[in-house]
Scaffold this motif. Structure first.
Motif, short mmCIF file in Angstrom:
data_model
loop_
_atom_site.label_atom_id
_atom_site.label_comp_id
_atom_site.label_asym_id
_atom_site.label_seq_id
_atom_site.Cartn_x
_atom_site.Cartn_y
_atom_site.Cartn_z
N VAL A 38 0.85 -1.19 0.00
CA VAL A 38 0.00 0.00 0.00
C VAL A 38 0.88 1.24 0.00
N ILE A 55 -7.94 0.81 0.54
CA ILE A 55 -7.92 -0.49 -0.11
C ILE A 55 -8.95 -0.52 -1.23
N VAL A 59 -9.87 -6.02 -4.29
CA VAL A 59 -8.80 -6.84 -3.74
C VAL A 59 -9.41 -8.05 -3.02
N TYR A 62 -10.10 -7.81 0.64
CA TYR A 62 -10.93 -6.66 1.04
C TYR A 62 -11.87 -6.98 2.21
N HIS A 130 -12.69 2.59 -3.56
CA HIS A 130 -11.84 2.20 -2.42
C HIS A 130 -12.59 2.42 -1.10
#
Length: 164
Positions: A38, A55, A59, A62, A130
């Motif tokens: 990150v 995030i 992903v 997640y 995100h």
């Protein structure tokens, strides 16, 4: 719509903004360590000590990260570009390919990091594609190593001339 408002221009500008590199770690319900690279990391507050990172909702980890009550921010050292690359890869056991250990509060910590901030989840905020996770820092490890930097798709360290 303004023609300058496009993804390519946005990525050009953001890619020219140097950032530090972190690996954020936690564990799932079975206490299996999870982590991802990150660079969307920032300080938020000194009282209380708060940090944030974001995030991507696509992903695979997640759900774990957005539902956990704690996570660790491993600020990578300048000699850890390989760790950065490792934690970007998909469908592999990342932790079997690096040195790490569980902390006193059972968070996976990457060995050799420039610093580690262990956090309890303070708040999550939906933000486009995100989610922003804000953590309250509950433990700090600093090694005073130089950090790994990311700029224009390259990784490196702050040159010695910068300190003069």
């Amino acid at each position: 719509m303004d023609k300058s408002l496009n993804t390519a221009n946005y990525l050009d500008v953001m890619g020219n903004y140097p950032t530090g590199v972190t690996v954020v770690t936690t564990t799932n319900d079975q206490k299996v360590p999870l982590g991802l690279t990150v660079n969307s990391f920032a300080s938020v507050s000194l009282d209380p000590l708060l940090v944030l990172w974001s995030i991507d909702k696509k992903v695979s980890s997640y759900p774990v990260f957005t539902q956990t009550d704690r996570f660790a921010i491993n600020v990578l050292a300048s000699d850890q570009a390989d760790i950065c690359s490792l934690f970007v890869k998909k469908n592999i056991d990342r932790f079997s390919q690096c040195e790490w250990e569980f902390s006193k509060i059972n968070l996976p910590i990457i060995s050799g990091a420039a610093g580690v901030l262990q956090c309890k989840t303070f708040k999550t905020i939906e933000a486009g594609d995100h989610t922003i996770l804000i953590g309250e820092v509950v433990d700090i490890l600093s090694t005073n190593k130089k950090p790994l930097l990311y700029h224009q798709r390259k990784m490196g360290e702050i040159p010695e001339s910068f300190y003069r």
